[in-house]
Design an enzyme around this catalytic site. Structure first.
Site, mmCIF file in Angstrom:
data_model
loop_
_atom_site.group_PDB
_atom_site.id
_atom_site.type_symbol
_atom_site.label_atom_id
_atom_site.label_comp_id
_atom_site.label_asym_id
_atom_site.label_seq_id
_atom_site.Cartn_x
_atom_site.Cartn_y
_atom_site.Cartn_z
ATOM 1 N N HIS A 467 0.792 -1.232 0.000
ATOM 2 C CA HIS A 467 0.000 0.000 0.000
ATOM 3 C C HIS A 467 0.825 1.284 0.000
ATOM 4 C CE1 HIS A 467 -3.498 2.353 0.201
ATOM 5 N NE2 HIS A 467 -4.205 1.631 1.026
ATOM 6 N N TYR A 583 -14.398 5.926 9.040
ATOM 7 C CA TYR A 583 -13.414 6.388 8.042
ATOM 8 C C TYR A 583 -13.901 6.009 6.658
ATOM 9 C CZ TYR A 583 -8.741 6.734 5.795
ATOM 10 O OH TYR A 583 -7.671 7.057 4.999
ATOM 11 N N THR A 596 -4.920 10.698 -0.608
ATOM 12 C CA THR A 596 -6.258 10.502 -0.044
ATOM 13 C C THR A 596 -6.534 11.495 1.078
ATOM 14 O OG1 THR A 596 -5.475 8.883 1.586
ATOM 15 C CG2 THR A 596 -6.214 8.035 -0.556
#
Length: 792
Positions: A467, A583, A596
């Site tokens: 990620h 979230y 993001t």
């Protein structure tokens, strides 16, 4: 035998009368073709680099400006106003030569000035975000004018990186706005005393420390291209010392209903070849940039590290290694590591050639070397033991050579030995598929690679993604291209093999060699045990929601994402009996190097809607029940509008959490203690959600091929006592939910939560159905009496 054949392509023998040299024509031909391909690639990259570098102008526009300046010589007018001439030597140039050279230099300067003017004009236009706050389907006159100007200044046929220099910087929100939005977001989650305490901490922070920290952050925003992204990558991902398997890495699934071929090697061959095609276009910058509304460009920076990238473990922090133009692939099968070359004669291996190489690996019956079977478990465990083992046992000799081959590979491929995929006959098949992609056996994926491509014996595929280097939409873009290329462009023979002739003269894949000492085996085993404990604790449920999809939700005149988020809030309350910090991931790629931002979906408006839904309806009075449902629907619309506004704020740089994170990081650098920031950063996200977007709808016509839909992807639970929910809105009539939690938590159950989500979706939809029926009756199309007659 193939290796031996290649080895004798070049021979020389020393004789008493001199040296005898033998060259293989085939080898010379391959060398020539490889060199030719390399130079062609450099030429194309240079050309595309120039095109992107001068965009939105073009090299031909320079020639037009030069010709215009040269023509002025015949009119005896100097557009440069003698600015350039004094700098040219009078001794070695004639008057005419100086005039021509002056015109060319001035034209070049003017051309560069115009390029920068166009870029800054476009950047100023792209800094306007009023369009995103307008109601769907309604566009103001000012936005129409703005959109026309953006199209006018955007040029024609942009390449992938053409807009990078024109993207605006991510703005730093004001401290007052961020604190106000933060307090508003936690109001429904805190009792009065807790909220008052938080207000006090926020006021103390704002009055004492905030101004100093904000000044440093603004300074960084002026200097860096993005004030968030580098710190986000370092402090959220690379500095984490816990395992990245499950905790960080995510997965993306194959097509849901279709398997183009059940031959494992053939499917892997086509998919790898499609990835090589994608990589070639990526390296040349030939992909079209992604644009909102088909006009507003998104940042493409993250795509640069998609291939040839590995996360390297460190004691205090990891690092991301990105190389260029690596021509091999590492394949894992039954505990063995193989190196496969992806090029021959200056070209990519064809799908049929890749199928042959993968089939050779599948047919190989050799045993793993000592310590090789679970070696990849090092990447699944804690980072510090892996960093120490890498430094001690993999820094020299065969181990270093083999590890370098893995870390420099284009990507990692696992030929799995257990079939997976969605099967309607097996109710929990999607769960098993997801867990296999998320963690596998804990030692059969190289979790540090940018992504691991996973191939199953029944022809299904999937990927596990590290990620830190990029977010899910980046990999999703590549995955959409690969799936459509595999199915609609490459195809298979009737027997399920890759199309094309088979070149059996290719050298066999070579085994990586290892010398794993006993001490290192103990570390590998410890990492495996730790990773296995994490993997076994993942409770997963894949939910296919068929009742309705985006089509019906849009008819309700509400955002599909807001609809689903409100359903998740309702499901969360029904599952846990309380509300929690939620979230939702939002992108900020309309800004340079954007990644993001967080949307805090549990708002006061959402809480009011959920509480209204959970009130006991009046069972005796029908009119009262209808009135209650009308009130519920009004509260839903209010909550959905609030959520949409927060999502838009996050997309346009006015989010909460990234700003507070950066202020906290600066406070740590300055040794400034802030109870407020500590409190904010310690709050757990018990419900973490994300939508997987469909970005290239032009690749597959879903109406024509309704079965060729992807299943989306998912991630592990963020909190020990919470849920992770990823969803994808597929076409008009399907929504897929990927739900994760932990078995060790007695209060969570992924299957139960999935049932709550489905019921919540139907309950919200029923509010709109009742409203539509009520409006039909009120419009006089038929009376309640007529309805009664129809039921008799």
């Amino acid at each position: 035998m193939a290796e031996a054949h290649q080895a004798v392509g070049f021979q020389f023998t020393v004789r008493p009368d001199g040296v005898e040299l033998k060259l293989s024509q085939e080898v010379i031909k391959n060398i020539y073709l490889s060199g030719l391909t390399a130079w062609k690639k450099r030429a194309i990259q240079f050309k595309n680099g120039v095109l992107a570098g001068v965009y939105p102008a073009s090299p031909s526009s320079w020639l037009i400006v030069v010709i215009a300046m040269m023509s002025s010589l015949y009119t005896r007018v100097d557009p440069s106003l003698d600015i350039v001439v004094p700098f040219l030597s009078r001794d070695c140039m004639s008057v005419q030569t100086r005039a021509v050279l002056s015109a060319i230099l001035f034209a070049t300067g003017l051309w560069l000035f115009l390029i920068y003017l166009l870029r800054y004009t476009l950047k100023a236009l792209l800094s306007y975000h009023g369009w995103i706050f307008e109601s769907h389907g309604k566009m103001s006159t000012s936005t129409k004018v703005w959109l026309t100007l953006v199209k006018m200044f955007s040029g024609r046929r942009p390449l992938l990186y053409s807009f990078q220099a024109s993207l605006p910087r991510l703005p730093v929100p004001s401290v007052d706005d961020t604190i106000h939005r933060y307090l508003e977001s936690v109001r429904p989650l805190l009792v009065s005393d807790e909220y008052d305490q938080m207000v006090t901490l926020a006021k103390e922070f704002k009055d004492s420390k905030a101004a100093q920290l904000q000044r440093y952050l603004i300074l960084k925003s002026w200097w860096a291209t993005n004030y968030v992204s580098d710190w986000w990558e370092e402090y959220i991902y690379l500095r984490s010392r816990s395992p990245i398997m499950v905790n960080s890495n995510f997965y993306i699934m194959d097509l849901l209903y279709i398997t183009p071929t059940h031959r494992q090697a053939a499917r892997a061959g086509n998919m790898v070849h499609a990835m090589l095609q994608y990589r070639r276009k990526l390296e040349r910058g030939e992909h079209a940039p992604l644009r909102a509304l088909g006009t507003v460009p998104m940042c493409s920076t993250q795509m640069e590290r998609m291939f040839n990238t590995t996360r390297l473990p460190g004691i205090e922090t990891d690092a991301v290694l990105h190389l260029t133009d690596r021509k091999h692939l590492i394949v894992y099968h039954k505990g063995r590591f193989f190196q496969v070359w992806l090029y021959t004669g200056g070209r990519h291996l064809l799908p049929s050639e890749l199928e042959l190489q993968f089939q050779r690996i599948l047919n190989d019956t050799s045993e793993p070397q000592q310590g090789e079977l679970k070696l990849a478990a090092l990447t699944a465990g804690n980072r510090v033991p892996w960093a120490r083992a890498r430094s001690k046992y993999f820094s020299q000799g065969l181990n270093k050579v083999s590890l370098d081959a893995i870390e420099s590979a284009a990507f990692f491929l696992t030929l799995d030995d257990e079939p997976q995929g969605y099967d309607q006959a097996r109710p929990r098949s999607l769960d098993s598929y997801a867990k296999s992609l998320l963690h596998g056996k804990c030692y059969d994926r190289w979790f540090d690679k940018s992504f691991t491509l996973i191939s199953y014996p029944n022809g299904k595929m999937g990927i596990n993604v590290e990620h830190s280097w990029a977010d899910a939409p980046i990999v999703g873009h590549m995955w959409e291209y690969v799936l459509s290329t595999d199915c609609f462009h490459l195809g298979y023979t009737e027997e399920g093999h890759c199309k094309g002739d088979v070149n059996k003269g290719l050298p066999y894949p070579s085994r990586l060699q290892w010398q794993i000492p006993v001490e290192c085996k103990s570390i590998i085993e410890a990492s495996y045990v730790s990773a296995k404990r994490i993997a076994d604790d993942v409770d997963f449920y894949g939910c296919l929601f068929h009742e309705f999809g985006k089509g019906l939700i849009k008819k309700c005149r509400t955002s599909p994402d807001a609809f689903i988020q409100m359903a998740l809030q309702l499901a969360q309350f029904r599952d846990q009996g309380l509300f929690c910090l939620t979230y939702e991931s939002s992108m900020t790629r309309m800004f340079r190097d954007g990644r993001t931002e967080t949307v805090r979906s549990c708002t006061s408006e959402a809480v009011a809607f959920v509480k209204a839904m959970e009130m006991s309806p009046c069972l005796t009075a029908l009119d009262s029940e209808r009135s209650d449902n009308a009130q519920r629907l009004a509260l839903f619309r209010k909550a959905a509008d609030k959520h949409q506004n927060m999502y838009r704020l996050a997309m346009t740089g006015s989010g909460i959490d990234r700003h507070l994170l950066c202020l906290y990081i600066i406070s740590k650098y300055l040794n400034v203690d802030s109870p407020f920031l500590k409190k904010v950063l310690s709050e757990p996200w018990r419900l973490s959600t994300s939508q997987t977007p469909q970005q290239q709808l032009n690749l597959v016509d879903i109406k024509k091929f309704p079965k060729y839909v992807g299943a989306g992807g998912g991630f592990g639970p963020v909190a020990d006592d919470g849920y992770g929910v990823s969803y994808i809105i597929v076409g008009e009539n399907l929504i897929t939910f990927h739900i994760s939690s932990k078995f060790s938590c007695p209060h969570t159950d992924s299957y139960r939560f999935g049932q709550h989500i489905q019921k919540a979706m139907l309950d919200i939809q029923a509010l709109f159905t009742e409203e539509k029926q009520r409006q039909t009756v009120e419009n006089g199309k038929h009376t309640p009496l007529e309805n009664g007659k129809k039921h008799i």
